[in-house]
Design a protein around this motif. Structure first.
Motif: not given
Length: 158
Positions: A129-155
């Motif tokens: 459970d600890e690893i699963a919680i960590n994974i979900l929380n890290n995805i939440y944090k890193l999704k912003i970076d992924l969106k910024e990368t997609l937007d940079a490529i779109a631009n």
């Protein structure tokens, strides 16, 4: 713009559309969970998520779409961007990442963090459970970076 450039631009656009599709589904799953839970989640939240078929499906969707998005970007989108830019892609992946950093598309250290999280997901985390919680929380944090990368490529390909 040469014919080859148009072909490469279309390939970037196709890969970008796939990436945005995965991101949108990832984001929608977070929105659904956030109606009930605030991120970062804790152990009590996680236990209630796992006990709910609906919320467990959302958390599984988050993990699945994050993995698909990371795969799409790393395996297809990045190379298509460099081809569009007239670069050689027959080189080690680290060189590809470094070239993308030079043109201000990614931060190599952030990408390795995203890739490491993807690799962690590939291992069996469901019994910890600890690893699963960590994974979900890290995805939440890193999704912003992924969106910024997609937007940079779109631009870049506008």
């Amino acid at each position: 713009m040469g014919n080859k450039t148009l072909v490469y631009k279309q390939k970037v656009q196709d890969n970008l559309n796939e990436g945005y599709k995965h991101f949108l589904r990832l984001e929608n799953a977070f929105i659904a969970l956030q109606k009930q839970y605030q991120f970062p989640i804790n152990m009590d939240n996680f236990k209630t998520i796992v006990d709910s078929i609906e919320y467990l499906a959302y958390s599984d969707q988050i993990i699945y779409r994050f993995s698909k998005l990371q795969d799409c970007m790393g395996a297809k989108l990045f190379k298509s961007v460099l081809l569009y830019e007239g670069e050689n892609v027959n080189k080690p992946f680290l060189d590809i990442l470094n070239q993308l950093e030079i043109i201000d598309i990614i931060n190599v250290d952030e990408w390795f963090e995203i890739r490491d999280l993807r690799n962690e997901i590939a291992h069996d985390y469901e019994d910890n459970d600890e690893i699963a919680i960590n994974i979900l929380n890290n995805i939440y944090k890193l999704k912003i970076d992924l969106k910024e990368t997609l937007d940079a490529i779109a631009n870049l390909v506008k």
